[in-house]
Design a protein around this motif. Sequence first.
Motif, PDB file in Angstrom:
ATOM      1  N   GLY A  79      25.453  47.333  31.116  1.00  0.00           N
ATOM      2  CA  GLY A  79      24.447  47.322  32.188  1.00  0.00           C
ATOM      3  C   GLY A  79      24.880  46.506  33.394  1.00  0.00           C
ATOM      4  O   GLY A  79      24.041  45.959  34.116  1.00  0.00           O
ATOM      5  N   ARG A  80      26.185  46.431  33.629  1.00  0.00           N
ATOM      6  CA  ARG A  80      26.679  45.589  34.734  1.00  0.00           C
ATOM      7  C   ARG A  80      27.718  46.319  35.580  1.00  0.00           C
ATOM      8  O   ARG A  80      28.619  46.986  35.038  1.00  0.00           O
ATOM      9  N   ILE A  81      27.612  46.193  36.907  1.00  0.00           N
ATOM     10  CA  ILE A  81      28.577  46.778  37.844  1.00  0.00           C
ATOM     11  C   ILE A  81      29.088  45.649  38.729  1.00  0.00           C
ATOM     12  O   ILE A  81      28.291  44.970  39.389  1.00  0.00           O
ATOM     13  N   SER A  82      30.401  45.436  38.730  1.00  0.00           N
ATOM     14  CA  SER A  82      30.944  44.304  39.499  1.00  0.00           C
ATOM     15  C   SER A  82      31.807  44.749  40.680  1.00  0.00           C
ATOM     16  O   SER A  82      32.288  43.900  41.442  1.00  0.00           O
ATOM     17  N   LEU A  83      32.018  46.068  40.805  1.00  0.00           N
ATOM     18  CA  LEU A  83      32.811  46.601  41.920  1.00  0.00           C
ATOM     19  C   LEU A  83      32.042  47.781  42.514  1.00  0.00           C
ATOM     20  O   LEU A  83      31.518  48.618  41.766  1.00  0.00           O
ATOM     21  N   LEU A 121      47.405  38.537  42.030  1.00  0.00           N
ATOM     22  CA  LEU A 121      46.276  39.453  42.081  1.00  0.00           C
ATOM     23  C   LEU A 121      45.495  39.370  40.767  1.00  0.00           C
ATOM     24  O   LEU A 121      46.088  39.211  39.697  1.00  0.00           O
ATOM     25  N   ILE A 122      44.163  39.499  40.868  1.00  0.00           N
ATOM     26  CA  ILE A 122      43.352  39.340  39.653  1.00  0.00           C
ATOM     27  C   ILE A 122      43.388  40.608  38.810  1.00  0.00           C
ATOM     28  O   ILE A 122      43.625  41.707  39.317  1.00  0.00           O
ATOM     29  N   ASP A 123      43.129  40.408  37.531  1.00  0.00           N
ATOM     30  CA  ASP A 123      43.105  41.513  36.560  1.00  0.00           C
ATOM     31  C   ASP A 123      41.683  42.098  36.538  1.00  0.00           C
ATOM     32  O   ASP A 123      40.714  41.365  36.326  1.00  0.00           O
ATOM     33  N   LEU A 124      41.566  43.387  36.758  1.00  0.00           N
ATOM     34  CA  LEU A 124      40.233  44.013  36.808  1.00  0.00           C
ATOM     35  C   LEU A 124      39.855  44.685  35.490  1.00  0.00           C
ATOM     36  O   LEU A 124      38.776  45.296  35.400  1.00  0.00           O
ATOM     37  N   THR A 125      40.705  44.583  34.494  1.00  0.00           N
ATOM     38  CA  THR A 125      40.472  45.301  33.232  1.00  0.00           C
ATOM     39  C   THR A 125      39.073  45.027  32.680  1.00  0.00           C
ATOM     40  O   THR A 125      38.659  43.867  32.584  1.00  0.00           O
ATOM     41  N   GLY A 126      38.367  46.100  32.329  1.00  0.00           N
ATOM     42  CA  GLY A 126      37.059  45.964  31.689  1.00  0.00           C
ATOM     43  C   GLY A 126      35.899  45.851  32.669  1.00  0.00           C
ATOM     44  O   GLY A 126      34.741  45.904  32.270  1.00  0.00           O
ATOM     45  N   GLN A 127      36.200  45.675  33.982  1.00  0.00           N
ATOM     46  CA  GLN A 127      35.106  45.661  34.960  1.00  0.00           C
ATOM     47  C   GLN A 127      34.636  47.102  35.197  1.00  0.00           C
ATOM     48  O   GLN A 127      35.343  48.062  34.852  1.00  0.00           O
TER      49      GLN A 127
END
Length: 255
Positions: A87-91, A3-9
């Motif tokens: 200024g970024r949203i990835s989820l 599973l990927i690491d989502l830390t910082g997203q």
Amino acid sequence: MSLIDLTGQTALITGAAKRVGRSIASALADQGVNIVVHYNTSRGEAEALTAQLRDRGVDARTVQSPLDDRAQVEGMWEQALGCAPGGRISLLVNNASIFPSDTLSTLSPENLEQNLSVNALAPLYLIRLFAAQVRNANAPPACVVNLLDSRIGGYMKKHVSYALSKRMLFSLTRMLALELAPKVRVNAVAPGMVLAPEGESGETLERLAARAPLARWGAPEDVANAVAFLMRNDYLTGQVIYVDGGAFIKEDPYG
Ligand SMILES: NC(=O)c1ccc[n+]([C@@H]2O[C@H](COP(=O)([O-])OP(=O)(O)OC[C@H]3O[C@@H](n4cnc5c(N)ncnc54)[C@H](OP(=O)(O)O)[C@@H]3O)[C@@H](O)[C@H]2O)c1
């Protein structure tokens, strides 16, 4: 693959101030995800939640807006991007929803329109804005999770507008999964009996939940963990996880 690491997203979660949305915020914060908490009327709960999330070491902000029309959705998206770290949203989690009662004979155009607007069109407009941002940012793949309802395969005769709107969101999940791949994954979670609608006693739902194969209610955390799993497994798109104790397998889920 692990599973990927989502830390910082950063995740934007609509209707996140309380109930299931709040549990989703908490489950993603457990993964080190910064949270933009969207709310409409639950300001106090939204602010209390962001304070708790910050205490746990992630960035957390609130944005307020109704989501009844496209201009409101666009305004909310701009607010969210404006306060997201970098200024970024990835989820993105499309959780906000209305659940009024109506039948095929009492259905009004206004009710139908509002259900479709909040439960299906707001997610569609939001996903399009989200996808445009991801494309422009030349960023790694991003992920959307839509909240459906495990009863969408049956006939919800006392909630017709709601059922139609959730079926539309189900179709959009698959269509957008194809349209936006490989940059954006689009999945869904379909909860069963998790929390009684606000202001209603849990008795009826408790009785119905007992008819599910696993014979009990689920918890908001069960739904939230499924959302986090879909975010972390980057070989899944167009998928629906039914979190309903197996009720969806039955022809009449709670019969
Ligand atoms: N609870 C269950 O057992 C269950 C079962 C099946 C499916 N689901 C699905 O799972 C998701 C979460 O369930 P839930 O019971 O926690 O949801 P909920 O409490 O019914 O609604 C979540 C939030 O949606 C926001 N909202 C409502 N109308 C809005 C509008 N016009 N504009 C913007 N926001 C609006 C509200 O925010 P404010 O409070 O800030 O106004 C509300 O807190 C929903 O999509 C629901 O359909 C839940």
